[in-house]
Design an enzyme around this catalytic site. Structure first.
Site, PDB file in Angstrom:
ATOM      1  N   ALA A  65      -8.232   9.315 -10.347  1.00  0.00           N
ATOM      2  CA  ALA A  65      -9.668   9.069 -10.178  1.00  0.00           C
ATOM      3  C   ALA A  65      -9.922   7.813  -9.356  1.00  0.00           C
ATOM      4  O   ALA A  65     -10.993   7.223  -9.431  1.00  0.00           O
ATOM      5  CB  ALA A  65     -10.348   8.955 -11.537  1.00  0.00           C
ATOM      6  N   GLY A  66      -8.944   7.426  -8.542  1.00  0.00           N
ATOM      7  CA  GLY A  66      -9.094   6.248  -7.707  1.00  0.00           C
ATOM      8  C   GLY A  66      -9.751   6.581  -6.374  1.00  0.00           C
ATOM      9  O   GLY A  66     -10.351   7.642  -6.187  1.00  0.00           O
ATOM     10  N   GLU A  67      -9.590   5.659  -5.418  1.00  0.00           N
ATOM     11  CA  GLU A  67     -10.267   5.804  -4.129  1.00  0.00           C
ATOM     12  C   GLU A  67      -9.784   7.031  -3.362  1.00  0.00           C
ATOM     13  O   GLU A  67     -10.583   7.776  -2.779  1.00  0.00           O
ATOM     14  CB  GLU A  67     -10.039   4.541  -3.287  1.00  0.00           C
ATOM     15  CG  GLU A  67     -10.810   4.531  -1.984  1.00  0.00           C
ATOM     16  CD  GLU A  67     -10.676   3.219  -1.234  1.00  0.00           C
ATOM     17  OE1 GLU A  67     -11.496   2.961  -0.357  1.00  0.00           O
ATOM     18  OE2 GLU A  67      -9.720   2.463  -1.530  1.00  0.00           O
ATOM     19  N   MET A  68      -8.457   7.265  -3.354  1.00  0.00           N
ATOM     20  CA  MET A  68      -7.925   8.421  -2.636  1.00  0.00           C
ATOM     21  C   MET A  68      -8.434   9.722  -3.254  1.00  0.00           C
ATOM     22  O   MET A  68      -8.766  10.680  -2.553  1.00  0.00           O
ATOM     23  CB  MET A  68      -6.400   8.389  -2.654  1.00  0.00           C
ATOM     24  CG  MET A  68      -5.793   7.237  -1.894  1.00  0.00           C
ATOM     25  SD  MET A  68      -5.944   7.427  -0.108  1.00  0.00           S
ATOM     26  CE  MET A  68      -4.554   8.512   0.210  1.00  0.00           C
ATOM     27  N   THR A  72       0.850  -1.184   0.000  1.00  0.00           N
ATOM     28  CA  THR A  72       0.000   0.000   0.000  1.00  0.00           C
ATOM     29  C   THR A  72       0.892   1.243   0.000  1.00  0.00           C
ATOM     30  O   THR A  72       2.116   1.141  -0.043  1.00  0.00           O
ATOM     31  CB  THR A  72      -0.905   0.037   1.244  1.00  0.00           C
ATOM     32  OG1 THR A  72      -0.125   0.403   2.395  1.00  0.00           O
ATOM     33  CG2 THR A  72      -1.553  -1.318   1.496  1.00  0.00           C
ATOM     34  N   CYS A  73       0.256   2.409   0.082  1.00  0.00           N
ATOM     35  CA  CYS A  73       1.027   3.650   0.134  1.00  0.00           C
ATOM     36  C   CYS A  73       1.964   3.677   1.334  1.00  0.00           C
ATOM     37  O   CYS A  73       3.035   4.277   1.276  1.00  0.00           O
ATOM     38  CB  CYS A  73       0.087   4.856   0.222  1.00  0.00           C
ATOM     39  SG  CYS A  73      -0.911   5.118  -1.251  1.00  0.00           S
ATOM     40  N   ASN A  74       1.562   3.053   2.411  1.00  0.00           N
ATOM     41  CA  ASN A  74       2.299   3.195   3.661  1.00  0.00           C
ATOM     42  C   ASN A  74       3.001   1.938   4.148  1.00  0.00           C
ATOM     43  O   ASN A  74       3.642   1.962   5.198  1.00  0.00           O
ATOM     44  CB  ASN A  74       1.349   3.682   4.764  1.00  0.00           C
ATOM     45  CG  ASN A  74       0.939   5.117   4.544  1.00  0.00           C
ATOM     46  OD1 ASN A  74       1.744   5.946   4.155  1.00  0.00           O
ATOM     47  ND2 ASN A  74      -0.338   5.412   4.752  1.00  0.00           N
ATOM     48  N   GLN A 107      -9.624   2.191   4.298  1.00  0.00           N
ATOM     49  CA  GLN A 107      -9.090   1.664   3.037  1.00  0.00           C
ATOM     50  C   GLN A 107      -8.238   0.414   3.240  1.00  0.00           C
ATOM     51  O   GLN A 107      -8.203  -0.470   2.382  1.00  0.00           O
ATOM     52  CB  GLN A 107      -8.262   2.733   2.325  1.00  0.00           C
ATOM     53  CG  GLN A 107      -9.060   3.864   1.714  1.00  0.00           C
ATOM     54  CD  GLN A 107      -9.554   4.842   2.753  1.00  0.00           C
ATOM     55  OE1 GLN A 107      -8.852   5.113   3.736  1.00  0.00           O
ATOM     56  NE2 GLN A 107     -10.747   5.368   2.570  1.00  0.00           N
TER      57      GLN A 107
END
Length: 428
Positions: free
Chosen positions: A194-197, A55-57, A120
């Site tokens: 245009a995703g979830e974030m 994930t991002c983190n 998320q």
């Protein structure tokens, strides 16, 4: 006994630069999982089960093997991401068995997230499990572990208020934009992706104030879909340089493997509005905005790490729900560990019963050959009687082994039972 491993780096241990070098795109993740079953001779073939959470983190490997294999997992991570082990080893965490189980449950519940209780991550854990299942790399242990984690994550969100009082990276980004542009009437906000974030960001913008929102995406149709839901407008990616020059703030969260906003683009945009601030909120991983663009006067750049420091005040009410969430996780963890312990003794119980029945049938056959005059009804009665005798003899040993399944020494009990019942040798 099989060992459950978690090798990972996260926002708790590594900076954003290292994390973006280790993050897996969807294609890279599936390619890495495919390695496990491709028949090559590399060390990963010693791994029994394998899953990747990226994930991002965080980037985390979950693996099951018959011995500790952190060295193999580190080598594999270095190879597939092209990052030398020496760069991530000092900040990586290596969790084994119960610690690995507890960690995944905390992750799924949002207790280990940059934003406490953020929703998320549960979907991302579910996606990681789905990918591992797709490639056949999640066997019975990882499947049960991820199912337990997903259930635990759902329970914490329905049985506690840890997800209430919305706080997310997107909402924090919008709050900062509002503070930076407090003197402007209806600021122009450019949302890239245009995703979830991106959707969370647009939702937060519409809830927090009067903004003029434009959504830009590589696929114009997806940009229109998001913009229409929140009364914004959509634009093509080709118009990005012009739109940046017009914008007061940018929130960018694409999945691009390279930066989208470089110094040249920002400097060109600022030439037409040198005294007007431009706020760049980079919530993408890897980052979309080139480091250093903030050196230009009136340009403010934030990334995931710099946004983290602004989260504390938003999370106080959620923190009060942590003890209740942890109680749920402890309950789910006990259930999983009981299942894991049972894996040591259930096959033993099955084998004992099979071995006893084999002996019963062999001895009964010998006896019946000596009594050819017995009618079929008598044969049936003898069959029932001998089965009942075996069942009663094995009743207490079976109960004892099932009880031992919940003991920390279940593997030892299994070994003793195997020896006592002669399961390693032929039936006598």
């Amino acid at each position: 006994m099989m060992n459950i491993h978690c090798l990972g780096v996260s926002h708790n241990t590594a900076n954003v630069t290292l994390r973006e070098n280790l993050v897996f795109s969807s294609h890279q993740l599936h390619a890495a999982l495919a390695r496990l079953g491709c028949g090559t001779e590399d060390q990963m073939q010693t791994v029994g089960e394998f899953a990747i959470l990226s994930t991002c983190n965080r980037v985390e490997f979950y693996a099951v093997a018959d011995k500790p294999i952190f060295d193999i997992l580190e080598t594999f991570l270095a190879e597939v991401r092209g990052v030398p082990i020496i760069h991530f080893a000092p900040v990586a965490y290596r969790l084994l068995d119960e610690d690995a189980v507890a960690h995944l449950l905390r992750v799924a519940a949002g207790l280990d997230s940059m934003v406490l209780g953020e929703p998320q991550i549960l979907g991302q854990v579910t996606d990681a499990y789905s990918a591992a299942r797709q490639h056949g790399s999640a066997g019975k242990i990882l499947s049960r572990l991820f199912q337990t984690a997903i259930r635990a994550g759902k329970r914490t969100r329905t049985e506690t208020a840890i997800g209430h009082n919305p706080a997310s990276i997107s909402s924090v980004a919008v709050k900062l934009i509002q503070e930076k542009l407090s003197g402007q009437m209806r600021p122009r906000i450019l949302v890239v992706g245009a995703g979830e974030m991106a959707e969370l960001a647009v939702e937060a913008l519409q809830k927090r104030g009067h903004f003029h929102v434009t959504v830009v995406n590589r696929t114009l149709e997806r940009a229109r879909s998001l913009a229409d839901r929140w009364a914004g407008r959509a634009a093509a990616l080709e118009s990005l340089p012009t739109l940046v020059a017009e914008a007061d703030a940018v929130i960018t969260s694409t999945g691009a493997p390279h930066t989208i906003f470089d110094r040249q683009m920002i400097e060109t945009a600022m030439e037409t509005r040198p005294d007007r601030p431009l706020v760049l909120m980079d919530i993408a991983m890897p980052r979309d905005v080139e480091v250093g663009v903030e050196q230009h006067p009136n340009v403010y750049r934030y990334d995931l790490d710099s946004l983290d420091v602004h989260l504390e005040s938003s999370l106080a009410s959620r923190a009060a729900e942590v003890p209740a969430a942890e109680a749920i996780l402890a309950e789910e963890q006990r259930g999983f560990l009981d299942y894991l312990a049972a894996l040591n003794v259930v096959p033993i119980i099955t084998e004992i019963r099979r071995r006893a029945n084999d002996i019963r049938e062999a001895e009964l056959e010998k006896a019946l050959r000596k009594m050819p005059e017995l009618p079929p009804e008598a044969h049936q009665q003898i069959q029932l009687a001998t089965r009942s005798i075996v069942k009663k003899i094995l009743h207490h040993p079976t109960l004892g082994l099932k009880k031992a399944a919940g003991d920390s020494r279940s593997a030892d009990y299994a070994e003793v039972a195997r020896s006592l019942f002669g399961l390693d040798g032929p039936a006598k």
